[in-house]
Design a protein around this motif. Structure first.
Motif, PDB file in Angstrom:
ATOM      1  N   HIS A 172       0.809  -1.212   0.000  1.00 24.28           N
ATOM      2  CA  HIS A 172       0.000   0.000   0.000  1.00 24.28           C
ATOM      3  C   HIS A 172       0.847   1.268   0.000  1.00 24.28           C
ATOM      4  O   HIS A 172       0.459   2.293  -0.532  1.00 24.28           O
ATOM      5  N   ILE A 173       2.038   1.172   0.603  1.00 26.49           N
ATOM      6  CA  ILE A 173       2.896   2.356   0.661  1.00 26.49           C
ATOM      7  C   ILE A 173       3.338   2.762  -0.737  1.00 26.49           C
ATOM      8  O   ILE A 173       3.300   3.931  -1.100  1.00 26.49           O
ATOM      9  N   ASN A 174       3.752   1.816  -1.541  1.00 22.34           N
ATOM     10  CA  ASN A 174       4.279   2.151  -2.862  1.00 22.34           C
ATOM     11  C   ASN A 174       3.257   2.812  -3.786  1.00 22.34           C
ATOM     12  O   ASN A 174       3.558   3.833  -4.393  1.00 22.34           O
ATOM     13  N   PRO A 175       2.010   2.263  -3.929  1.00 20.99           N
ATOM     14  CA  PRO A 175       1.035   2.981  -4.751  1.00 20.99           C
ATOM     15  C   PRO A 175       0.749   4.381  -4.227  1.00 20.99           C
ATOM     16  O   PRO A 175       0.600   5.328  -5.007  1.00 20.99           O
ATOM     17  N   HIS A 176       0.667   4.540  -2.906  1.00 19.87           N
ATOM     18  CA  HIS A 176       0.407   5.838  -2.305  1.00 19.87           C
ATOM     19  C   HIS A 176       1.507   6.833  -2.708  1.00 19.87           C
ATOM     20  O   HIS A 176       1.241   7.982  -3.060  1.00 19.87           O
ATOM     21  N   PHE A 177       2.743   6.373  -2.656  1.00 17.35           N
ATOM     22  CA  PHE A 177       3.874   7.216  -3.014  1.00 17.35           C
ATOM     23  C   PHE A 177       3.876   7.526  -4.520  1.00 17.35           C
ATOM     24  O   PHE A 177       4.125   8.653  -4.945  1.00 17.35           O
ATOM     25  N   ILE A 178       3.593   6.511  -5.340  1.00 15.30           N
ATOM     26  CA  ILE A 178       3.608   6.697  -6.794  1.00 15.30           C
ATOM     27  C   ILE A 178       2.558   7.718  -7.228  1.00 15.30           C
ATOM     28  O   ILE A 178       2.823   8.593  -8.059  1.00 15.30           O
ATOM     29  N   ALA A 232      12.161  15.160 -13.861  1.00 14.66           N
ATOM     30  CA  ALA A 232      11.393  14.589 -12.756  1.00 14.66           C
ATOM     31  C   ALA A 232      11.053  13.130 -13.024  1.00 14.66           C
ATOM     32  O   ALA A 232      11.057  12.290 -12.107  1.00 14.66           O
ATOM     33  N   ILE A 233      10.764  12.798 -14.300  1.00 13.29           N
ATOM     34  CA  ILE A 233      10.466  11.411 -14.649  1.00 13.29           C
ATOM     35  C   ILE A 233      11.690  10.525 -14.407  1.00 13.29           C
ATOM     36  O   ILE A 233      11.585   9.394 -13.934  1.00 13.29           O
ATOM     37  N   THR A 234      12.862  11.077 -14.736  1.00 12.54           N
ATOM     38  CA  THR A 234      14.099  10.333 -14.466  1.00 12.54           C
ATOM     39  C   THR A 234      14.277  10.089 -12.968  1.00 12.54           C
ATOM     40  O   THR A 234      14.656   8.992 -12.541  1.00 12.54           O
ATOM     41  N   GLU A 235      14.016  11.129 -12.178  1.00  8.02           N
ATOM     42  CA  GLU A 235      14.100  10.975 -10.712  1.00  8.02           C
ATOM     43  C   GLU A 235      13.122   9.919 -10.221  1.00  8.02           C
ATOM     44  O   GLU A 235      13.457   9.081  -9.372  1.00  8.02           O
ATOM     45  N   LEU A 236      11.904   9.943 -10.775  1.00 12.68           N
ATOM     46  CA  LEU A 236      10.885   8.980 -10.350  1.00 12.68           C
ATOM     47  C   LEU A 236      11.298   7.555 -10.704  1.00 12.68           C
ATOM     48  O   LEU A 236      11.100   6.625  -9.905  1.00 12.68           O
ATOM     49  N   SER A 237      11.888   7.374 -11.882  1.00 18.99           N
ATOM     50  CA  SER A 237      12.328   6.027 -12.270  1.00 18.99           C
ATOM     51  C   SER A 237      13.409   5.520 -11.319  1.00 18.99           C
ATOM     52  O   SER A 237      13.440   4.329 -10.974  1.00 18.99           O
ATOM     53  N   ASN A 238      14.298   6.417 -10.882  1.00 18.04           N
ATOM     54  CA  ASN A 238      15.324   6.024  -9.904  1.00 18.04           C
ATOM     55  C   ASN A 238      14.698   5.594  -8.590  1.00 18.04           C
ATOM     56  O   ASN A 238      15.115   4.608  -7.970  1.00 18.04           O
ATOM     57  N   ILE A 239      13.679   6.343  -8.170  1.00 12.39           N
ATOM     58  CA  ILE A 239      13.000   6.027  -6.909  1.00 12.39           C
ATOM     59  C   ILE A 239      12.288   4.678  -7.001  1.00 12.39           C
ATOM     60  O   ILE A 239      12.361   3.843  -6.096  1.00 12.39           O
ATOM     61  N   LEU A 240      11.586   4.471  -8.119  1.00 11.28           N
ATOM     62  CA  LEU A 240      10.850   3.218  -8.293  1.00 11.28           C
ATOM     63  C   LEU A 240      11.803   2.029  -8.355  1.00 11.28           C
ATOM     64  O   LEU A 240      11.510   0.965  -7.784  1.00 11.28           O
ATOM     65  N   ARG A 241      12.937   2.218  -9.032  1.00 16.07           N
ATOM     66  CA  ARG A 241      13.916   1.135  -9.101  1.00 16.07           C
ATOM     67  C   ARG A 241      14.429   0.788  -7.703  1.00 16.07           C
ATOM     68  O   ARG A 241      14.563  -0.391  -7.339  1.00 16.07           O
ATOM     69  N   GLU A 282      18.109   3.869   2.113  1.00 20.74           N
ATOM     70  CA  GLU A 282      16.839   4.563   2.377  1.00 20.74           C
ATOM     71  C   GLU A 282      17.007   6.064   2.173  1.00 20.74           C
ATOM     72  O   GLU A 282      16.124   6.735   1.626  1.00 20.74           O
ATOM     73  N   LEU A 283      18.146   6.578   2.597  1.00 20.45           N
ATOM     74  CA  LEU A 283      18.413   8.014   2.464  1.00 20.45           C
ATOM     75  C   LEU A 283      18.527   8.415   0.994  1.00 20.45           C
ATOM     76  O   LEU A 283      18.136   9.526   0.611  1.00 20.45           O
ATOM     77  N   ALA A 284      19.044   7.521   0.150  1.00 19.38           N
ATOM     78  CA  ALA A 284      19.157   7.808  -1.280  1.00 19.38           C
ATOM     79  C   ALA A 284      17.774   7.993  -1.901  1.00 19.38           C
ATOM     80  O   ALA A 284      17.562   8.882  -2.738  1.00 19.38           O
ATOM     81  N   ILE A 285      16.801   7.156  -1.469  1.00 22.24           N
ATOM     82  CA  ILE A 285      15.432   7.296  -1.969  1.00 22.24           C
ATOM     83  C   ILE A 285      14.835   8.626  -1.511  1.00 22.24           C
ATOM     84  O   ILE A 285      14.168   9.324  -2.274  1.00 22.24           O
ATOM     85  N   VAL A 286      15.094   8.975  -0.247  1.00 24.95           N
ATOM     86  CA  VAL A 286      14.575  10.231   0.296  1.00 24.95           C
ATOM     87  C   VAL A 286      15.136  11.420  -0.486  1.00 24.95           C
ATOM     88  O   VAL A 286      14.395  12.354  -0.836  1.00 24.95           O
ATOM     89  N   LYS A 287      16.411  11.386  -0.784  1.00 27.75           N
ATOM     90  CA  LYS A 287      17.026  12.496  -1.519  1.00 27.75           C
ATOM     91  C   LYS A 287      16.466  12.603  -2.930  1.00 27.75           C
ATOM     92  O   LYS A 287      16.240  13.712  -3.440  1.00 27.75           O
ATOM     93  N   ASP A 288      16.233  11.450  -3.579  1.00 28.98           N
ATOM     94  CA  ASP A 288      15.626  11.478  -4.912  1.00 28.98           C
ATOM     95  C   ASP A 288      14.218  12.058  -4.849  1.00 28.98           C
ATOM     96  O   ASP A 288      13.816  12.854  -5.711  1.00 28.98           O
TER      97      ASP A 288
END
Length: 378
Positions: free
Chosen positions: A184-190, A211-220, A236-242
């Protein structure tokens, strides 16, 4: 040949049971041998032959009749019944089989002349029924001990099995709940990220592409971290920074980000997407509602007790309490992010994991996670 093969298979398949049988009745035999020797009842060769013959019969009858009693117990499924019925069943079977064993024991002694003249005379005086009763009582004691040991062994084994199944069920439920929360967390974030990108499409296409590039990094990254219950804080911090870089494109100067990270905490294991959820909550309910924007400060440090503290401080107002989502199966239900954080900490760390969110100043909200520090990382 078939019967011998079946008998061999039966013994091989219940090796522990047969070892206990031989050991138990062998112990009875040795105890009687000790007492007979102590009371000087084995003085002559005939006395010794009489003793070994009589207790040899008792030994064989004991193994055979208790084994038949075990077969009856398994046939009527006595061990699966209620405790009261088990007690009644074991008592009745013990009386019946000890009586039958005593009857055959006395009959064998008569048949093979293993009774002394004194014993024959005593039987004639007291009568056969009284002799049978006396022999039944003596043998009944051994059968009671056998029944108690057999009952307690299976009762303890059954209890341990139930405890193991309960623990396995609790573990399975815990894993399913954690997977449900993560799903549930991932769809909420997406959804929130896509909304942010949508706002940039017409306004600034170049920023939208970035921004799409940043989002793809986060999703990966989120796909990879979902495979485990914890990840190093550094990942975890890398995802937060993205994520914050993505949001910074939308808010521009309205969003200021500060990091206060103790480098010794970078190897600490943390629940995946948990810190990102708090940061997302700070943006959605804090910064986005401020006309002039505000600051988000992410802190990671050890406290004086050695616990790992993750803190997200943001401009804004905190209204309400952390309550479970009205519909936990609905990822868009209000309060899911914070309630899921609370639930995940409870599942992973029990009472050692703590989460609180509060107003620490007129326009500052603090979300704090406290989890046990990994000694390996320390």
């Amino acid at each position: 040949m078939v019967q011998m093969a079946t008998f061999s298979f039966m013994i091989g398949g219940n090796r522990r049971y047969w070892l206990f049988q031989v050991f138990g009745w062998g112990t009875v035999f040795l105890m009687n041998l000790f007492f007979a020797w102590s009371y000087d009842r084995l003085r002559t060769f005939d006395d010794r032959m009489m003793f070994f013959a009589r207790f040899g019969i008792l030994f064989i009858l004991g193994i055979v009749f208790t084994h038949v009693m075990r077969m009856v117990i398994l046939e009527i499924n006595l061990l699966q019944k209620k405790l009261e019925k088990q007690i009644y069943g074991f008592t009745l079977l013990t009386i019946v089989f000890s009586t039958l064993s005593a009857l055959l024991y006395i009959g064998a002694l008569y048949r093979y002349n293993y009774l002394s003249a004194k014993e024959i005379e005593a039987i004639k005086e007291s009568g056969f029924l009284l002799t049978l009763l006396s022999s039944t009582v003596n043998i009944f004691i051994f059968y009671v001990i056998w029944s108690l040991i057999y009952f307690m062994y299976h009762y303890i084994a059954k209890s341990r099995k139930q405890q193991l199944e309960t623990l396995q069920l609790e573990t399975l439920v815990k894993e399913l709940e954690l997977k449900t929360i993560k799903a549930h967390i991932n769809p909420h974030f997406i959804f929130n990220s896509l909304n942010s990108i949508r706002a940039l499409v017409d306004e600034n296409p170049q920023k939208a592409r970035k921004a799409i590039t940043e989002l793809s990094n986060i999703l990966r990254s989120s796909i990879n971290v979902d495979k485990s219950e914890t990840v190093p804080l550094e990942k975890e911090l890398a995802i937060v920074k993205d994520y914050l870089a993505l949001e910074n494109m939308r808010f521009e100067d309205r969003l200021r980000v500060e990091y206060q990270i103790d480098e010794d905490t970078l190897d600490q294991p943390v629940p995946p997407m948990m810190l990102q959820t708090l940061v997302e909550n700070a943006v959605k309910h804090g910064i986005s509602k401020q006309i002039e924007g505000g600051v988000i400060r992410v802190t990671s440090e050890f406290d004086s007790k050695g616990s790992h503290q993750l803190v997200v401080l943001n401009t804004g107002q905190f209204e309400g309490k952390i309550t479970p989502a009205k519909d936990p199966l609905d990822p868009l239900s209000q309060g899911f992010g914070l309630s899921s954080t609370n639930d995940r900490l409870h599942f992973l760390y029990g009472t050692k994991g703590k989460f609180e969110i509060k107003q620490v100043a007129d326009n500052l909200v603090e979300a704090r996670i406290s989890i046990p520090a990994s000694q390996l990382a320390l």
